[in-house]
Design a protein around this motif. Structure first.
Motif, mmCIF file in Angstrom:
data_model
loop_
_atom_site.group_PDB
_atom_site.id
_atom_site.type_symbol
_atom_site.label_atom_id
_atom_site.label_comp_id
_atom_site.label_asym_id
_atom_site.label_seq_id
_atom_site.Cartn_x
_atom_site.Cartn_y
_atom_site.Cartn_z
ATOM 1 N N ARG A 1 0.764 -1.561 -0.150
ATOM 2 C CA ARG A 1 0.154 -0.134 -0.597
ATOM 3 C C ARG A 1 1.171 0.767 -0.289
ATOM 4 O O ARG A 1 0.287 2.005 -0.745
ATOM 5 N N ASP A 2 1.683 0.944 0.200
ATOM 6 C CA ASP A 2 3.156 2.178 0.604
ATOM 7 C C ASP A 2 4.516 1.737 0.229
ATOM 8 O O ASP A 2 4.553 2.633 -0.904
ATOM 9 N N ALA A 3 4.686 1.165 -0.109
ATOM 10 C CA ALA A 3 5.751 0.741 -0.554
ATOM 11 C C ALA A 3 5.869 0.086 -2.025
ATOM 12 O O ALA A 3 4.848 -0.160 -2.400
ATOM 13 N N ARG A 4 7.059 0.029 -2.907
ATOM 14 C CA ARG A 4 6.663 0.114 -3.762
ATOM 15 C C ARG A 4 7.747 -1.326 -4.559
ATOM 16 O O ARG A 4 7.354 -2.279 -5.426
ATOM 17 N N LEU A 5 8.628 -1.816 -3.480
ATOM 18 C CA LEU A 5 8.614 -3.199 -3.662
ATOM 19 C C LEU A 5 9.810 -3.915 -2.297
ATOM 20 O O LEU A 5 9.746 -2.963 -1.593
ATOM 21 N N VAL A 6 9.093 -4.938 -2.038
ATOM 22 C CA VAL A 6 8.779 -5.792 -1.468
ATOM 23 C C VAL A 6 9.511 -7.757 -1.036
ATOM 24 O O VAL A 6 10.013 -7.249 -3.275
ATOM 25 N N PHE B 1 11.392 1.530 -13.574
ATOM 26 C CA PHE B 1 12.531 0.501 -13.544
ATOM 27 C C PHE B 1 12.415 -0.570 -12.714
ATOM 28 O O PHE B 1 11.984 -1.766 -13.200
ATOM 29 N N LEU B 2 11.053 -0.402 -12.105
ATOM 30 C CA LEU B 2 10.464 -1.770 -11.282
ATOM 31 C C LEU B 2 10.026 -2.592 -12.477
ATOM 32 O O LEU B 2 9.601 -3.464 -12.566
ATOM 33 N N ALA B 3 8.970 -1.904 -13.100
ATOM 34 C CA ALA B 3 7.873 -1.983 -14.567
ATOM 35 C C ALA B 3 9.151 -3.220 -15.805
ATOM 36 O O ALA B 3 8.572 -3.345 -15.868
ATOM 37 N N HIS C 1 8.867 -8.647 -4.903
ATOM 38 C CA HIS C 1 7.098 -7.767 -5.272
ATOM 39 C C HIS C 1 6.464 -6.475 -5.923
ATOM 40 O O HIS C 1 7.428 -6.008 -4.488
ATOM 41 N N THR C 2 6.887 -6.552 -6.403
ATOM 42 C CA THR C 2 5.752 -4.864 -6.733
ATOM 43 C C THR C 2 4.380 -4.633 -6.669
ATOM 44 O O THR C 2 3.567 -5.729 -6.430
ATOM 45 N N ARG C 3 4.056 -3.342 -7.104
ATOM 46 C CA ARG C 3 2.714 -3.845 -7.304
ATOM 47 C C ARG C 3 1.729 -4.253 -8.084
ATOM 48 O O ARG C 3 0.203 -4.381 -8.218
ATOM 49 N N ASN C 4 2.285 -4.242 -9.332
ATOM 50 C CA ASN C 4 1.797 -4.828 -10.644
ATOM 51 C C ASN C 4 2.235 -6.462 -11.137
ATOM 52 O O ASN C 4 1.438 -6.577 -11.509
#
Length: 322
Positions: free
Chosen positions: A215-220, A278-280, A232-235
């Motif tokens: 919900r807050d982080a973009r990369l776990v 970058f995450l995408a 894990h990312t949001r997508n």
């Protein structure tokens, strides 16, 4: 190039040598999770400042000298006479896994207050990194949260390595609500499998914990020793194998991993505005994680914390053996 700031504790690891006829012997090594991460970044060629409080004692002198010799910036380090530098006595089993006995609190690093932050450490700031060891009492937790908030206000990426050490918390019981306060301010979260299990308190599953973090982080990132890394990312999400090495001391493995990742982001000029792109790019993300994993794998093949961390060339050489 923007700077990475690692905030929190630096301490002395006294590593137990094999027992002999003269009783147990402990060897002195420089350590402390955020200090280790700072040294990892500097050894890899990155630009990093360590921010924290050291005792005005022989151990504080040793840590300051060790940080400086490793190429870490120390202009924002404070010294105090009000408490000594923290100590950790470390024993290793046959697989290099650690057991800790901490002499903290009291300790100098816990005395760093919000007004000890220098405004200059938030200028040209690219990434601000902390761990949960600076959340163990209310005052240092407030300082850590303040640092995260100021970093975000400065437009920096924020990073948390949970690095949970229950023995450092009063009565050995981490305050989960306090941890979640910090995690809500992180763009990147790294945690070990057992730390993910700890955060499941009051949550139905590990997947629910990941969902809450995102919900807050973009990369776990979830690590599990030599087992594959889960990201894990949001997508999207994925699994990445690690290098097979013979472990003799796992003390700084996680710090080497996160240091490798943060240094890679800095080297590629990934800031908060470019982080989602970058995450995408799954190939770019997995390349960065492979490099970070090589840094972590290298660290377990040597004793000590600062002493175990690789150079860029050493990380690349291990990565090439995959």
């Amino acid at each position: 190039m923007s700077t990475i700031v690692c905030f929190g504790e630096a301490l002395i690891d006294f590593l137990a040598a094999p027992e002999g006829g003269q009783g147990r012997v402990f060897r002195q090594f420089a350590g402390g999770a955020p200090a280790n991460a700072a040294v990892a970044i500097a050894r890899l060629g990155g630009t990093c400042e360590f921010v924290g409080m050291l005792g005005r004692d022989m151990f504080g002198d040793f840590l300051l000298d060790s940080l400086h010799e490793s190429g870490v910036g120390t202009r924002f380090v404070h010294r105090t006479d009000r408490a000594n530098t923290a100590l950790a006595f470390v024993s290793l089993d046959a697989r290099g896994e650690r057991s800790f006995s901490f002499y903290r609190p009291p300790a100098a690093d816990l005395l760093f207050a919000q007004n000890d932050f220098d405004d200059a450490c938030f200028r040209d700031l690219g990434i601000f990194h902390v761990c949960s060891n600076s959340m163990t009492d209310a005052r240092i937790a407030e300082t850590t949260l303040s640092g995260l908030q100021r970093a975000r206000a400065a437009g920096a990426l924020t990073s948390i390595d949970v690095n949970l050490r229950p023995a450092l918390w009063p009565e050995g019981k981490p305050v989960i609500e306090r941890l979640w306060q910090a995690l809500a301010l992180a763009d990147m979260v790294k945690l070990a499998r057992e730390e993910l299990e700890f955060l499941q308190q009051g949550t139905p599953s590990a997947d629910a914990v990941i969902e809450r973090l995102l919900r807050d982080a973009r990369l776990v990132l979830v690590t599990d020793g030599g087992e594959p890394i889960r990201w894990h990312t949001r997508n999207t999400n994925g699994v990445l194998p690690t290098q097979a090495v013979t472990a003799i001391d796992t003390t700084a493995a996680g710090d080497a991993f996160i240091g490798g990742l943060l240094c890679g982001l800095q080297r590629d000029d990934i800031d908060t505005a470019r982080f989602d792109a970058f995450l995408a790019d799954t190939d770019a993300l997995q390349h960065a994680l492979r490099y970070a994993a090589a840094c972590g794998a290298f660290a377990v093949t040597r004793h000590g914390s600062f002493a175990s961390l690789p150079t860029h060339e050493e990380a690349l050489a291990l990565l090439a053996t995959r």
